[in-house]
Design an enzyme around this catalytic site. Sequence first.
Site: not given
Lengths: 522, 360
Positions: A357-358
């Site tokens: 996701h990041g």
Amino acid sequence: MLFTSYEFIGFIFALAILYYVFPKKLQWMLLLLFSYLFYWIANPIYLIYIAVTTVTIWGCGRMIERNFATQSEYLKANKESLTKEEKKAYKNSKKSARGRWLLLGVLVNLGILAVVKYTDFIVGIFTGKGLGFMDLAVPMGISFYTFQAIGYLIDVKRGTVKAEKNLFKFALFVSFFPQLVQGPISRFGDLSQTLYAEHRFDWTNVSYGIERIMWGFFKKLIIADRVAPAVNVLISDVSVYHGAYAFVGMVLYTLELYADFTGGIDVTIGVAQMLGIRVTENFNRPYFSTSLKEYWRRWHITMCQWFREFVFYPVSTSKAIQGLAKFSRKHFGDNIGKKLPVYVSTFVVWFATGIWHGASWNFIVWGLLNWLILMVSEELEPLYDKFHGKFRFSNTIGYRIFMGLRTLLLICVLNMFDCYVSVSETFHAFLTMFTSANYSIFTTGELLNLGVSALDYIILLCGVLVMLIVSMVQVKGSVRDQIAAKPYPVRFVIWFALFLVILLVGAYGIGYDSSQFIYNRF
Amino acid sequence: MTKKRTVFLRVIVSVLLVCFALYFLQKLLMPKYVTGIVEGAFVAEYYEEENKDFDVIFVGDCEVYENFSPVVLWEKYGINSYIRGSAEQYIWQSYYLLEDSLRYHVPQAVVFNIQSLQFNESQNEAYNRMSIEGMEWSKSKIGAINASMTEEEHFLDYVFPILRYHSRWNELTEDDFKYMFHSPKVSYNGYFMRVDTRPVETVPEGNALADYSFGDKAWEYLDKMRELCEENGIQLILVKAPSVYPTWYEQYEQQVEDYASKYDLPYYNFLELTEEAGIDYSTDTYDAGLHMNINGAEKLAEYFGRILSEEYGIIDRRGNQELDDIWAENIKEYENEIDRQCEYYQVDKNTLYRYRESDK
């Protein structure tokens, strides 16, 4: 090109006309052209990344396929002459070669992803500050198309799909523009069935597609973009917006995330359907879930399936984990011996999900918290069963609603990691909900000073009610099928009313910040 | 066959219904500019003129539409003129409005107020809207849109203004329903009248600028305007209205003078001609020197009208029956407005320059 921009509407309108005017044999080529054009408009440099992914994965896939063919031919030719052991040894050597091609493809592409997306983060861990400029180099949708391409390669290696012979057809699979920027992460076996097929103009497909696009616009423009200014203010500074503000921010962000991401996917599926292409559904009324486990079966379904298929199963069946299972069974007993490998494998999955996701500790902690809650729930399962067996009310609708709200609240809390800049700030914001005595803001009108007016709140409330009603109607089956069964005047009124609501109430144009879709950045 | 016909009918009826509803909504949601900020209505009013055979066209911003009275130009000199101006009208908008006017007639002279040369880019979407939205669709309007759009604007919003004004549904007033299809005139041949007075007390000192040079785009459109006038045999006259602020810097003046001299263009800086024109800043402005009130606008028209007729040979059209009738009606409306405003602003009509015979 933002999905809700005029340019995008013009883009799909032009594509749809050409698509059905073009000779059917060339339809997929037109799609490829438009997909690359879409990516080129975003940034011509990005084309290099996607081209490298396409060529390397396609090449590795072809080599694996050739390996299968050689193996098959060799075994066929030497059916009589080879002993069982020789056949096994030959197969193993071929399997290893296939594994090496898979590894090459995966390493190259995860390497690109790691360099462009995680260098900054990793350098930051060691030096205390990132490189900054690396953020700019992250190509649009790289996490999505890289995972989709790797999924294909694994499927080829497993022999579940045949490698695509045509490089350009494969390029279309990787770059198919509606799903390029925020998924869903399609499997080759699913998408290729309709992606390369010849499509006649079909009014049902086109009208269903347009309806789905409009529904996506409704969610994005009426809800997500309208609530976004308030969310941005509420999460901007926890020293100012703490306690009740943090609570409101958390709830509104969860609403924004749902409307934004599911709205974007609605547009993706709608555009594909207009062209006669079937894209896998990515959501199944996730906020109706009564447990976190259920939620992760209904939210971002294709990503969860990807991690289950391509991370959980390989990890849990790996030699290391099997060894761990053996070791723990021997030393800690059968129960732990059975559970430990599952817990370790799911730990890996959730760590990977978080980092996917990041590149930040927030997402890693978010992933691991999900893992922790899921594992604790799993452990407490027998207790829940006992409880449910003992108390009759656990089967009532009221209890299910309670469970749903409890789960939603839990999701809201977990989503806070997506809002704040650091883990410590997230925990701080969460704790202030219990320590700041500022819940009077609900009655003093201070919530109207967040860039969202009373009218905006009313529109949001109505929008949420419409989404809720649609979700409830969905339980009976496809809403579009139900609309299609109505007489034409009723259908017309529904379509036109939806169109007018988007046109008049949508948060777009001057005076509104057109927000990029949240999942575009993953 | 019957099924096909039914589908065909459905499509036709649906499309018509959608078009009708959207047209109706667009008309409803667009600002009417009948009360409050009326400047947005000026550009469109030009097209309602039955006879567009004007001899003088003024183009520019508020320094033209508030500072020159076309009624006086007609009354005193028989000059048939029109002001094509709107709030903060940028030079490229003035150029395209002039080009647009040439579709209907070729005037003898074009008067351009050079105040807008200081802007090299559009500053505000609202001003763009007021200048462009009222234009009829033509090549000139497309040019005006493309030259004016700020970064946040989109061409399509001009084609379908409902996309721009979609959220006005919660601001609708009675006026929006009343003037959906037709609005009353709010200007007098493009002139915006004010009868009240707020004298100049102090003139704000202009801040020093890092660079006083006019931008390339501003010069480009001044060149285009000059060339357009040359091609059509029109006398281009540059003016600077006697507004005491925003500051008209010496350096600005020098650049305009140099340009005028280079291309042999007449240039009148009324800031330096206030005595000759009889401008009195204690009685002739309604906002402390930013714009003229009716006294200032009439004095300026009277002074400039003489220059136009004597030095540029703008013909006296009085005696042309059609124009006499049109102007008689215009003057009637003009005077009615004076009466209305005198009552509204509590001004004694007899104190206005127009009615003080002793001053003339």
